[in-house]
Design a protein around this motif. Sequence first.
Motif, PDB file in Angstrom:
ATOM      1  N   GLY A 159       0.838  -1.183   0.000  1.00  0.00           N
ATOM      2  CA  GLY A 159       0.000   0.000   0.000  1.00  0.00           C
ATOM      3  C   GLY A 159       0.877   1.238   0.000  1.00  0.00           C
ATOM      4  O   GLY A 159       0.823   2.077   0.897  1.00  0.00           O
ATOM      5  N   CYS A 160       1.708   1.371  -1.040  1.00  0.00           N
ATOM      6  CA  CYS A 160       2.793   2.363  -1.042  1.00  0.00           C
ATOM      7  C   CYS A 160       2.331   3.779  -1.321  1.00  0.00           C
ATOM      8  O   CYS A 160       3.104   4.722  -1.119  1.00  0.00           O
ATOM      9  N   GLY A 161       1.105   3.974  -1.811  1.00  0.00           N
ATOM     10  CA  GLY A 161       0.670   5.323  -2.137  1.00  0.00           C
ATOM     11  C   GLY A 161       1.594   5.967  -3.152  1.00  0.00           C
ATOM     12  O   GLY A 161       1.944   5.357  -4.167  1.00  0.00           O
ATOM     13  N   THR A 162       2.023   7.187  -2.877  1.00  0.00           N
ATOM     14  CA  THR A 162       2.895   7.904  -3.816  1.00  0.00           C
ATOM     15  C   THR A 162       4.378   7.721  -3.495  1.00  0.00           C
ATOM     16  O   THR A 162       5.211   8.479  -3.973  1.00  0.00           O
ATOM     17  N   MET A 185      -1.659   5.782  -8.289  1.00  0.00           N
ATOM     18  CA  MET A 185      -0.715   5.967  -7.186  1.00  0.00           C
ATOM     19  C   MET A 185       0.641   5.348  -7.519  1.00  0.00           C
ATOM     20  O   MET A 185       1.690   5.939  -7.263  1.00  0.00           O
ATOM     21  N   VAL A 186       0.635   4.158  -8.068  1.00  0.00           N
ATOM     22  CA  VAL A 186       1.885   3.478  -8.407  1.00  0.00           C
ATOM     23  C   VAL A 186       2.661   4.269  -9.454  1.00  0.00           C
ATOM     24  O   VAL A 186       3.884   4.425  -9.361  1.00  0.00           O
ATOM     25  N   ALA A 187       1.956   4.795 -10.444  1.00  0.00           N
ATOM     26  CA  ALA A 187       2.618   5.584 -11.483  1.00  0.00           C
ATOM     27  C   ALA A 187       3.259   6.834 -10.885  1.00  0.00           C
ATOM     28  O   ALA A 187       4.376   7.218 -11.250  1.00  0.00           O
ATOM     29  N   GLU A 188       2.559   7.485  -9.956  1.00  0.00           N
ATOM     30  CA  GLU A 188       3.109   8.677  -9.314  1.00  0.00           C
ATOM     31  C   GLU A 188       4.303   8.308  -8.438  1.00  0.00           C
ATOM     32  O   GLU A 188       5.310   9.040  -8.405  1.00  0.00           O
ATOM     33  N   ALA A 189       4.208   7.197  -7.723  1.00  0.00           N
ATOM     34  CA  ALA A 189       5.324   6.757  -6.883  1.00  0.00           C
ATOM     35  C   ALA A 189       6.565   6.476  -7.719  1.00  0.00           C
ATOM     36  O   ALA A 189       7.684   6.854  -7.347  1.00  0.00           O
ATOM     37  N   PHE A 211       8.003  -1.387  -8.373  1.00  0.00           N
ATOM     38  CA  PHE A 211       6.630  -0.947  -8.180  1.00  0.00           C
ATOM     39  C   PHE A 211       5.659  -1.845  -8.945  1.00  0.00           C
ATOM     40  O   PHE A 211       5.907  -2.192 -10.114  1.00  0.00           O
ATOM     41  N   GLU A 212       4.568  -2.218  -8.287  1.00  0.00           N
ATOM     42  CA  GLU A 212       3.554  -3.061  -8.901  1.00  0.00           C
ATOM     43  C   GLU A 212       2.156  -2.612  -8.487  1.00  0.00           C
ATOM     44  O   GLU A 212       1.964  -2.092  -7.381  1.00  0.00           O
TER      45      GLU A 212
END
Length: 325
Positions: A159-162, A185-189, A211-212
């Motif tokens: 649940g990594c968020g950004t 969110m994953v794309a932003e992170a 990132f997944e």
Amino acid sequence: MAYSASLSSHIPFQTNSRFSSAFPPKLPNKQKTTPFKASAIPPLSTAASVTDLSALDSTTIALIGGGSVAALAAVLSLTDPERRRRLQAEQVGGGDKEVVRNYFNNSGFQRWKKIYGETDDVNKVQLDIRLGHSKTVENVMQMLTDDGSLKGVTVCDAGCGTGCLAIPLAKEGALVSASDISAAMVAEAEKQAKEQLAASNGEIAPVMPKFEVKDLESLDGKYDTVVCLDVLIHYPQNKADGMIAHLASLAENRLILSFAPKTFYYDLLKRIGELFPGPSKATRAYLHAEADVERALNKVGWKIRKRGLITTQFYFARLVEAVPA
């Protein structure tokens, strides 16, 4: 912990002695030695709240502050938040998970990207929630680095968020697998990680997190440490038990969780918050009693080693570190 029946309470950072030494509060400037304190209006939200608190104006807050908890409880009978939630689920063709995925891929993504970011385009409530969440991240990083270097340590950020936690972990040399149910969110992170982890001045760049896009149920593999911050709020207790067991099965040495603590007082405040859903659709929120979380951990052979409560005016989170018993 006992809470006053009024809407004015002092809520210090609660720890046992070991947790206290590992978690020195990091507050700006002259506030460094001041305990966290809730002012006239205690927290109505967590970092993944059902309530768009930006919709609360000063008049509304004044009205809430002037009444008793008992009187506000009576008002709850005039609303039907469950009906609103059912309509949300029907519109996206599923249950809680689909609502969460849809929200954090659309309006929720824009809102929480601002809160987790550094932009000045936030109101006082959003800024307060940003502060609370950053304190949680700081405490987790302190907890991890207190036990030694993170270089080469495998960490699952569930649940990594950004990327608020995944990126600092990578900077410390950890090998991070970061996932979130929201593709946005994953794309932003990933974007933030590429910007912040780029090599400079001839130095070797940290290893980029992997990132997944995955929900908690889909996570697999084995990691030295698994961290799941402010995600259990989307799971009712019966499902949270299974998620805690699953996350523990992925961890070799340590599991760190943060969740919105369930007490009669906080539960009532959450329900009051549902009277003000704001213009954007949000998600259902579940509070969890610390005893229930501890019971779920004990059931799969884990025990809590450190625990604490992080609060600002509009953010509250119980933080626990569990290890194999």
